[in-house]
Design a protein around this motif. Structure first.
Motif, PDB file in Angstrom:
ATOM      1  N   VAL A  14       0.834  -1.208   0.000  1.00 39.99           N
ATOM      2  CA  VAL A  14       0.000   0.000   0.000  1.00 39.99           C
ATOM      3  C   VAL A  14       0.864   1.252   0.000  1.00 39.99           C
ATOM      4  O   VAL A  14       0.591   2.214  -0.730  1.00 39.99           O
ATOM      5  CB  VAL A  14      -0.966  -0.008   1.209  1.00 39.99           C
ATOM      6  CG1 VAL A  14      -1.653   1.352   1.365  1.00 39.99           C
ATOM      7  CG2 VAL A  14      -2.012  -1.102   1.042  1.00 39.99           C
ATOM      8  N   LEU A  15       1.921   1.268   0.798  1.00 43.07           N
ATOM      9  CA  LEU A  15       2.794   2.441   0.862  1.00 43.07           C
ATOM     10  C   LEU A  15       3.494   2.701  -0.470  1.00 43.07           C
ATOM     11  O   LEU A  15       3.544   3.835  -0.953  1.00 43.07           O
ATOM     12  CB  LEU A  15       3.836   2.253   1.973  1.00 43.07           C
ATOM     13  CG  LEU A  15       3.319   2.335   3.416  1.00 43.07           C
ATOM     14  CD1 LEU A  15       4.426   1.977   4.400  1.00 43.07           C
ATOM     15  CD2 LEU A  15       2.775   3.734   3.714  1.00 43.07           C
ATOM     16  N   VAL A  16       4.036   1.646  -1.070  1.00 51.73           N
ATOM     17  CA  VAL A  16       4.728   1.807  -2.357  1.00 51.73           C
ATOM     18  C   VAL A  16       3.745   2.215  -3.447  1.00 51.73           C
ATOM     19  O   VAL A  16       4.032   3.115  -4.256  1.00 51.73           O
ATOM     20  CB  VAL A  16       5.461   0.509  -2.746  1.00 51.73           C
ATOM     21  CG1 VAL A  16       6.023   0.610  -4.162  1.00 51.73           C
ATOM     22  CG2 VAL A  16       6.578   0.208  -1.758  1.00 51.73           C
ATOM     23  N   ALA A  17       2.598   1.568  -3.483  1.00 47.07           N
ATOM     24  CA  ALA A  17       1.597   1.888  -4.500  1.00 47.07           C
ATOM     25  C   ALA A  17       1.108   3.322  -4.357  1.00 47.07           C
ATOM     26  O   ALA A  17       0.934   4.040  -5.363  1.00 47.07           O
ATOM     27  CB  ALA A  17       0.425   0.909  -4.411  1.00 47.07           C
ATOM     28  N   PHE A  18       0.888   3.766  -3.124  1.00 44.80           N
ATOM     29  CA  PHE A  18       0.416   5.134  -2.897  1.00 44.80           C
ATOM     30  C   PHE A  18       1.456   6.147  -3.371  1.00 44.80           C
ATOM     31  O   PHE A  18       1.129   7.123  -4.056  1.00 44.80           O
ATOM     32  CB  PHE A  18       0.118   5.342  -1.410  1.00 44.80           C
ATOM     33  CG  PHE A  18      -0.355   6.726  -1.074  1.00 44.80           C
ATOM     34  CD1 PHE A  18      -1.667   7.106  -1.327  1.00 44.80           C
ATOM     35  CD2 PHE A  18       0.511   7.654  -0.508  1.00 44.80           C
ATOM     36  CE1 PHE A  18      -2.109   8.390  -1.027  1.00 44.80           C
ATOM     37  CE2 PHE A  18       0.073   8.938  -0.200  1.00 44.80           C
ATOM     38  CZ  PHE A  18      -1.246   9.303  -0.463  1.00 44.80           C
TER      39      PHE A  18
END
Length: 481
Positions: A14-18
């Motif tokens: 989620v952090l990388v995608a965001f």
């Protein structure tokens, strides 16, 4: 402990995608988008399903049971590979997508149409014959892969009695169909060739080329419309495509063959597959990763040391010329079938890294792939984006869906050899007929171009067919004036 690792995996994703989606780098044309989708489905979403629904199908087939340490290591290694790929791809592909199409590039496409028709004339008969031969095999035997023989020492399948080149030659049809739709600006009639390819390919039971071809067609459309993101309607269409993918996998194309032809083989060869949603081997790279951790180096006592790269040199040699050609990479150090029954296993990028050198191998292998793909993307964006460059890049990108799943360079060679064949032949014919490259057209374009016929190119450099087309377009422009 394992539950914590699964939650950690979700948080990392989620952090990388965001961060990626919020950056100017995001576009459907970036390789990181493809790996983000692959990792999200295979190593984030599906592990949650596997844990909640207690998937055990692959464990039963492969005859092994991973320990909790093996399962935890597999998830952590997959995430390490994800971070290594992301960091390298972001670093070397740190260029926002920029569309360089203009009136002169549109004019180039018009000039190249006659040579593309000749490309289609040369290659389509080969592709159609290949498609017919494989479909007819499925129609009469119930399996498009009845010519495949499995080597029970290594578990690898190979063609017997036919050429693998002939079997895979049908993939040129997908490339030609996508380029045709692009050149004709996606008029409805231009989509018919791809529709026919999709129906017959699904009837064979192979879904990879259909998915790859569909993504290619979508990329050409978005590039033609100068759009970096997916339109909203694709979110609605995606579940339908996934349902079709699953249905075709359940009966290996039997329903489609019955609908479009007199298929009697299913009554003899058909079988019922008992699988829950996404439990089957098409999405089981998590279990494959666990098997790799289970074997290497715990039971094998050694690593592969990137030996699979050598297969790129042996793969092009037909088995009819070299009957003793190795089934897989030459000088293979580890036989995975000594420890279970891993039929149909694909390693994925992090899995291939683990097989080659453990944790360090994951960083090296995934980082190399990310860096190389980032450089290819950057070169495309910063280049001229001629018709040939655009066609080659947009056909190459969807091949990554299969390459990420297989994890080996030889997969790119196998797929691109046929997918990119139309682009290579098209380029050769254009140069043979003297069609000027985009660079020369831009240098010659000293005034605004209102139609392709107005591009100032010396007539003596053009083939007769192209010259007649330009003169016709010029006459039409004069009539409108």
């Amino acid at each position: 402990m394992y539950e914590t690792v699964l939650l950690f995996s979700v948080a990392i994703y989620v952090l990388v995608a965001f961060a990626y989606l919020r950056s100017p780098l995001f576009s459907v044309f970036h390789p990181l988008t493809f790996y983000l989708a692959f990792h999200g489905v295979i190593f984030v979403f599906r592990p949650l399903l596997a844990y909640a629904m207690d998937y055990r199908l692959v464990y039963r087939i492969y005859q092994f049971t991973p320990s909790m340490a093996d399962k935890t290591t597999a998830i952590l290694a997959a995430n390490l590979g994800f971070l290594a790929f992301t960091a390298a791809c972001w670093r070397f592909g740190n260029t926002p997508m920029h569309f360089r199409s203009d009136r002169i590039s549109l004019g180039e496409r018009e000039l190249l149409k006659p040579t593309f028709w000749w490309t289609a004339v040369l290659l389509l008969p080969i592709g159609i014959y290949s498609l017919y031969a494989v479909y007819n095999t499925a129609l009469t035997t119930g399996s498009a892969f009845s010519n495949m023989i499995r080597d029970y020492r290594t578990g690898r399948a190979y063609n017997e009695g036919t050429s693998g080149y002939l079997v895979e030659a049908q993939l040129v049809v997908a490339g030609i169909a996508a380029i045709l739709a692009w050149l004709m600006r996606f008029r409805l009639v231009s989509l018919l060739p791809f529709g026919l390819f999709a129906v017959y390919r699904l009837g064979i039971g192979g879904r990879g080329p259909f998915v790859t071809g569909l993504i290619t067609l979508g990329l050409f459309y978005l590039y033609d419309r100068r759009r970096k993101g997916l339109p909203t309607w694709t979110l609605v269409a995606a579940p339908a495509v996934l349902a079709l993918f699953t249905a075709v996998g359940d009966d290996r194309g039997e329903s489609i063959r019955r609908a479009i032809s007199n298929d009697q083989s299913s009554e003899i060869f058909g079988q019922t597959r008992q699988e829950r949603f996404m439990e089957g081997m098409d999405f089981a790279n998590l279990e494959y990763m666990e098997y790799l951790v289970y074997v290497v180096p715990q039971r094998s006592g050694t690593y592969g040391y990137f030996n699979s790269v050598l297969q790129i040199f042996t793969e092009p040699v037909p088995r009819s010329i070299w009957p003793e050609k190795p089934h897989g990479a030459p000088f293979e150090r580890i036989n995975m079938f000594d420890y279970g029954l891993p039929i149909g296993m694909t390693r994925s990028l992090p899995g291939e890294g683990w097989f080659s050198l453990g944790w360090l191998g994951v960083i090296i292998w995934c980082g190399l792939w990310g860096g190389l793909l980032g450089m290819i993307y950057r070169r495309f964006v910063q280049g001229e984006q001629s018709a040939f460059q655009a066609a080659a890049y947009l056909i190459f990108l969807p091949v990554l869906v299969i390459a990420f799943r297989d994890g080996q360079i030889v997969t790119v060679f196998r797929q691109c050899l046929f997918y990119l064949a139309p682009v290579a032949v098209w380029y050769a014919l254009a140069r043979a007929f003297g069609v000027p490259p985009l660079r020369r057209l831009r240098l010659a374009g000293t005034r605004p171009v209102h139609d392709p016929a107005a591009i100032p190119v010396p007539k003596d450099t053009l083939p007769p067919a192209v010259r007649r087309r330009r003169e016709a377009l010029g006459q039409q422009a004069a009539d409108r004036a």
